[in-house]
Write a protein that holds these residues in place. Sequence first.
Motif, PDB file in Angstrom:
ATOM      1  N   LEU A 247       0.876  -1.173   0.000  1.00 60.39           N
ATOM      2  CA  LEU A 247       0.000   0.000   0.000  1.00 60.39           C
ATOM      3  C   LEU A 247       0.906   1.213   0.000  1.00 60.39           C
ATOM      4  O   LEU A 247       1.626   1.459   0.974  1.00 60.39           O
ATOM      5  CB  LEU A 247      -0.907   0.005   1.227  1.00 60.39           C
ATOM      6  CG  LEU A 247      -1.799   1.235   1.400  1.00 60.39           C
ATOM      7  CD1 LEU A 247      -2.789   1.348   0.245  1.00 60.39           C
ATOM      8  CD2 LEU A 247      -2.533   1.200   2.737  1.00 60.39           C
ATOM      9  N   LEU A 248       0.894   1.969  -1.112  1.00 59.65           N
ATOM     10  CA  LEU A 248       1.841   3.067  -1.304  1.00 59.65           C
ATOM     11  C   LEU A 248       1.113   4.361  -1.653  1.00 59.65           C
ATOM     12  O   LEU A 248       0.065   4.345  -2.313  1.00 59.65           O
ATOM     13  CB  LEU A 248       2.837   2.726  -2.418  1.00 59.65           C
ATOM     14  CG  LEU A 248       3.650   1.438  -2.235  1.00 59.65           C
ATOM     15  CD1 LEU A 248       4.471   1.151  -3.478  1.00 59.65           C
ATOM     16  CD2 LEU A 248       4.550   1.539  -1.008  1.00 59.65           C
ATOM     17  N   PHE A 249       1.691   5.477  -1.214  1.00 56.93           N
ATOM     18  CA  PHE A 249       1.161   6.794  -1.519  1.00 56.93           C
ATOM     19  C   PHE A 249       2.239   7.587  -2.275  1.00 56.93           C
ATOM     20  O   PHE A 249       3.319   7.826  -1.732  1.00 56.93           O
ATOM     21  CB  PHE A 249       0.772   7.539  -0.238  1.00 56.93           C
ATOM     22  CG  PHE A 249      -0.355   6.881   0.520  1.00 56.93           C
ATOM     23  CD1 PHE A 249      -1.665   7.244   0.280  1.00 56.93           C
ATOM     24  CD2 PHE A 249      -0.094   5.890   1.460  1.00 56.93           C
ATOM     25  CE1 PHE A 249      -2.712   6.637   0.971  1.00 56.93           C
ATOM     26  CE2 PHE A 249      -1.123   5.277   2.151  1.00 56.93           C
ATOM     27  CZ  PHE A 249      -2.434   5.650   1.902  1.00 56.93           C
ATOM     28  N   ASP A 250       1.944   7.935  -3.519  1.00 55.27           N
ATOM     29  CA  ASP A 250       2.843   8.761  -4.317  1.00 55.27           C
ATOM     30  C   ASP A 250       2.444  10.220  -4.128  1.00 55.27           C
ATOM     31  O   ASP A 250       1.319  10.618  -4.446  1.00 55.27           O
ATOM     32  CB  ASP A 250       2.736   8.404  -5.800  1.00 55.27           C
ATOM     33  CG  ASP A 250       3.158   6.971  -6.078  1.00 55.27           C
ATOM     34  OD1 ASP A 250       4.129   6.514  -5.460  1.00 55.27           O
ATOM     35  OD2 ASP A 250       2.500   6.312  -6.910  1.00 55.27           O
ATOM     36  N   VAL A 251       3.347  11.013  -3.597  1.00 54.12           N
ATOM     37  CA  VAL A 251       3.080  12.430  -3.332  1.00 54.12           C
ATOM     38  C   VAL A 251       3.854  13.268  -4.350  1.00 54.12           C
ATOM     39  O   VAL A 251       5.083  13.173  -4.443  1.00 54.12           O
ATOM     40  CB  VAL A 251       3.501  12.813  -1.898  1.00 54.12           C
ATOM     41  CG1 VAL A 251       3.219  14.291  -1.638  1.00 54.12           C
ATOM     42  CG2 VAL A 251       2.787  11.936  -0.880  1.00 54.12           C
ATOM     43  N   TYR A 252       3.114  14.103  -5.132  1.00 53.90           N
ATOM     44  CA  TYR A 252       3.704  14.981  -6.139  1.00 53.90           C
ATOM     45  C   TYR A 252       3.714  16.397  -5.568  1.00 53.90           C
ATOM     46  O   TYR A 252       2.698  17.096  -5.580  1.00 53.90           O
ATOM     47  CB  TYR A 252       2.894  14.927  -7.436  1.00 53.90           C
ATOM     48  CG  TYR A 252       2.925  13.574  -8.103  1.00 53.90           C
ATOM     49  CD1 TYR A 252       3.758  13.344  -9.191  1.00 53.90           C
ATOM     50  CD2 TYR A 252       2.137  12.521  -7.649  1.00 53.90           C
ATOM     51  CE1 TYR A 252       3.798  12.094  -9.821  1.00 53.90           C
ATOM     52  CE2 TYR A 252       2.171  11.285  -8.256  1.00 53.90           C
ATOM     53  CZ  TYR A 252       2.999  11.071  -9.335  1.00 53.90           C
ATOM     54  OH  TYR A 252       3.036   9.833  -9.944  1.00 53.90           O
TER      55      TYR A 252
ATOM     56  N   THR B  95       7.438   8.702  -2.388  1.00 55.08           N
ATOM     57  CA  THR B  95       6.523   7.601  -2.090  1.00 55.08           C
ATOM     58  C   THR B  95       6.760   7.086  -0.674  1.00 55.08           C
ATOM     59  O   THR B  95       7.900   6.922  -0.241  1.00 55.08           O
ATOM     60  CB  THR B  95       6.718   6.441  -3.087  1.00 55.08           C
ATOM     61  OG1 THR B  95       6.497   6.917  -4.413  1.00 55.08           O
ATOM     62  CG2 THR B  95       5.741   5.311  -2.795  1.00 55.08           C
ATOM     63  N   ALA B  96       5.660   6.857   0.047  1.00 55.36           N
ATOM     64  CA  ALA B  96       5.719   6.266   1.382  1.00 55.36           C
ATOM     65  C   ALA B  96       4.594   5.242   1.492  1.00 55.36           C
ATOM     66  O   ALA B  96       3.556   5.361   0.836  1.00 55.36           O
ATOM     67  CB  ALA B  96       5.580   7.337   2.463  1.00 55.36           C
TER      68      ALA B  96
ATOM     69  N   TYR C 225       8.034   1.582   3.865  1.00 54.89           N
ATOM     70  CA  TYR C 225       8.791   1.898   2.650  1.00 54.89           C
ATOM     71  C   TYR C 225       8.869   3.412   2.471  1.00 54.89           C
ATOM     72  O   TYR C 225       7.881   4.131   2.672  1.00 54.89           O
ATOM     73  CB  TYR C 225       8.125   1.287   1.422  1.00 54.89           C
ATOM     74  CG  TYR C 225       8.731   1.754   0.105  1.00 54.89           C
ATOM     75  CD1 TYR C 225       9.904   1.180  -0.385  1.00 54.89           C
ATOM     76  CD2 TYR C 225       8.154   2.799  -0.621  1.00 54.89           C
ATOM     77  CE1 TYR C 225      10.477   1.617  -1.564  1.00 54.89           C
ATOM     78  CE2 TYR C 225       8.721   3.245  -1.814  1.00 54.89           C
ATOM     79  CZ  TYR C 225       9.882   2.652  -2.281  1.00 54.89           C
ATOM     80  OH  TYR C 225      10.456   3.096  -3.446  1.00 54.89           O
ATOM     81  N   LEU C 226      10.045   3.889   2.071  1.00 54.71           N
ATOM     82  CA  LEU C 226      10.249   5.295   1.713  1.00 54.71           C
ATOM     83  C   LEU C 226      11.085   5.336   0.432  1.00 54.71           C
ATOM     84  O   LEU C 226      12.066   4.592   0.310  1.00 54.71           O
ATOM     85  CB  LEU C 226      10.981   6.054   2.828  1.00 54.71           C
ATOM     86  CG  LEU C 226      10.218   6.271   4.136  1.00 54.71           C
ATOM     87  CD1 LEU C 226      11.154   6.829   5.203  1.00 54.71           C
ATOM     88  CD2 LEU C 226       9.038   7.220   3.933  1.00 54.71           C
ATOM     89  N   GLY C 227      10.694   6.192  -0.505  1.00 51.80           N
ATOM     90  CA  GLY C 227      11.449   6.259  -1.754  1.00 51.80           C
ATOM     91  C   GLY C 227      11.115   7.493  -2.566  1.00 51.80           C
ATOM     92  O   GLY C 227      10.236   8.287  -2.212  1.00 51.80           O
ATOM     93  N   VAL C 228      11.843   7.657  -3.648  1.00 49.64           N
ATOM     94  CA  VAL C 228      11.603   8.744  -4.595  1.00 49.64           C
ATOM     95  C   VAL C 228      11.515   8.126  -5.988  1.00 49.64           C
ATOM     96  O   VAL C 228      12.068   7.050  -6.245  1.00 49.64           O
ATOM     97  CB  VAL C 228      12.718   9.810  -4.555  1.00 49.64           C
ATOM     98  CG1 VAL C 228      12.752  10.507  -3.215  1.00 49.64           C
ATOM     99  CG2 VAL C 228      14.080   9.186  -4.859  1.00 49.64           C
ATOM    100  N   GLY C 229      10.800   8.816  -6.878  1.00 50.19           N
ATOM    101  CA  GLY C 229      10.659   8.279  -8.216  1.00 50.19           C
ATOM    102  C   GLY C 229      10.430   9.365  -9.249  1.00 50.19           C
ATOM    103  O   GLY C 229      10.225  10.542  -8.920  1.00 50.19           O
ATOM    104  N   TYR C 230      10.463   8.952 -10.494  1.00 50.29           N
ATOM    105  CA  TYR C 230      10.240   9.876 -11.612  1.00 50.29           C
ATOM    106  C   TYR C 230       9.374   9.155 -12.642  1.00 50.29           C
ATOM    107  O   TYR C 230       9.650   8.016 -13.017  1.00 50.29           O
ATOM    108  CB  TYR C 230      11.567  10.298 -12.240  1.00 50.29           C
ATOM    109  CG  TYR C 230      11.424  11.388 -13.281  1.00 50.29           C
ATOM    110  CD1 TYR C 230      11.455  12.731 -12.907  1.00 50.29           C
ATOM    111  CD2 TYR C 230      11.251  11.077 -14.626  1.00 50.29           C
ATOM    112  CE1 TYR C 230      11.325  13.732 -13.849  1.00 50.29           C
ATOM    113  CE2 TYR C 230      11.110  12.080 -15.576  1.00 50.29           C
ATOM    114  CZ  TYR C 230      11.149  13.407 -15.184  1.00 50.29           C
ATOM    115  OH  TYR C 230      11.001  14.401 -16.118  1.00 50.29           O
ATOM    116  N   THR C 231       8.312   9.839 -13.081  1.00 48.33           N
ATOM    117  CA  THR C 231       7.367   9.272 -14.028  1.00 48.33           C
ATOM    118  C   THR C 231       7.359  10.085 -15.312  1.00 48.33           C
ATOM    119  O   THR C 231       7.363  11.321 -15.284  1.00 48.33           O
ATOM    120  CB  THR C 231       5.947   9.261 -13.436  1.00 48.33           C
ATOM    121  OG1 THR C 231       5.941   8.463 -12.255  1.00 48.33           O
ATOM    122  CG2 THR C 231       4.947   8.681 -14.431  1.00 48.33           C
TER     123      THR C 231
END
Length: 331
Positions: A145-150, A161-162, A255-261
Amino acid sequence: MKKGILCILMACMAALADAQYIPAFRTDTMETKDPGKGYWDEGNTFKHLEVSVSLGTTGIGIDVATPICDFIQVRLGYDYMLPFKRKFEMPLAGGGQAARQYDEKGNRKVTPFTEIAEYMYQQSGYEMEDHIQLDGKLTMNNLKLLFDVYPLSYNKHLHVTAGIYWGPQQFAVAEKGSGADVMLSYMASYNKLYDEAAADDPIKKYGRLDLYPGDYGRDFVVKGVMHKKGDPFLLQPAEDGTVRITAKSWSVKPYLGVGYTGRLIKSRDDWKVSAALGVLIWGGTPLQQTQDGTDLEDVCNIKGTMGHSIALVEALKIYPVLSVRFAKTLF
């Protein structure tokens, strides 16, 4: 400890949701060029659905996603780790001594195991090996279960993402391979002969057969018997013949992370590709145990590829996550 980390994670998510959304100083032209326009239109909460597949260090994944506000997307999915196999060798010991020993010139030394192997050859006509084979594989499978915050209203590419991964505590196992059954049968047969032999029987001078993963890394008491640091750690299969080493972490892993879409197809907004880098907080040093419950953190001098793999797992206080995700907006 686990509850504390989860509370901190939830507090961070609440803070992000309450924080002021950073607006863009854009003109109509900039708004028209916004690649995310449509999916992120105001008032479209829960009105879009995205499906995706991913590949990364947590396995092959599948998830569904939808926006829950103008700058947060929620994802629910499942990751399955392909059972990659790796073969290990676990040495044997005879009479409490390693089966395989060498002198200063590199020549193989005669050990109690040598005598045992000769004795069993005379009894059965079959030669004994000085090790058994274990098959190791990854078993990490998790719901997520993840939340992508922009955080930038004018940039729907960069996101933080957390969330949590939830699955079985065991994420890897090494257990006897099919070829080990013959050797384990020989071990059981010999040890039965040894235990039932009279005190003056020549077999008594050879000692028992054991598995020999390594040496005790500290003074250790087992079933009332004191073992000194450096003494051989001798292991017997379980009553059902099982030989197994398991690796375990927390069941619930923040989980903690960063991403690029970005767009997967240049002319279409409904196909996307994302790359992400993050970490799973899985409880510090993983627990690695033999079938009798011995923690391998207390065992040293584990030889060969088995030793290298155990040392690698011990070094992973957190689990690195690198993934690529391909998504399609359905509506």
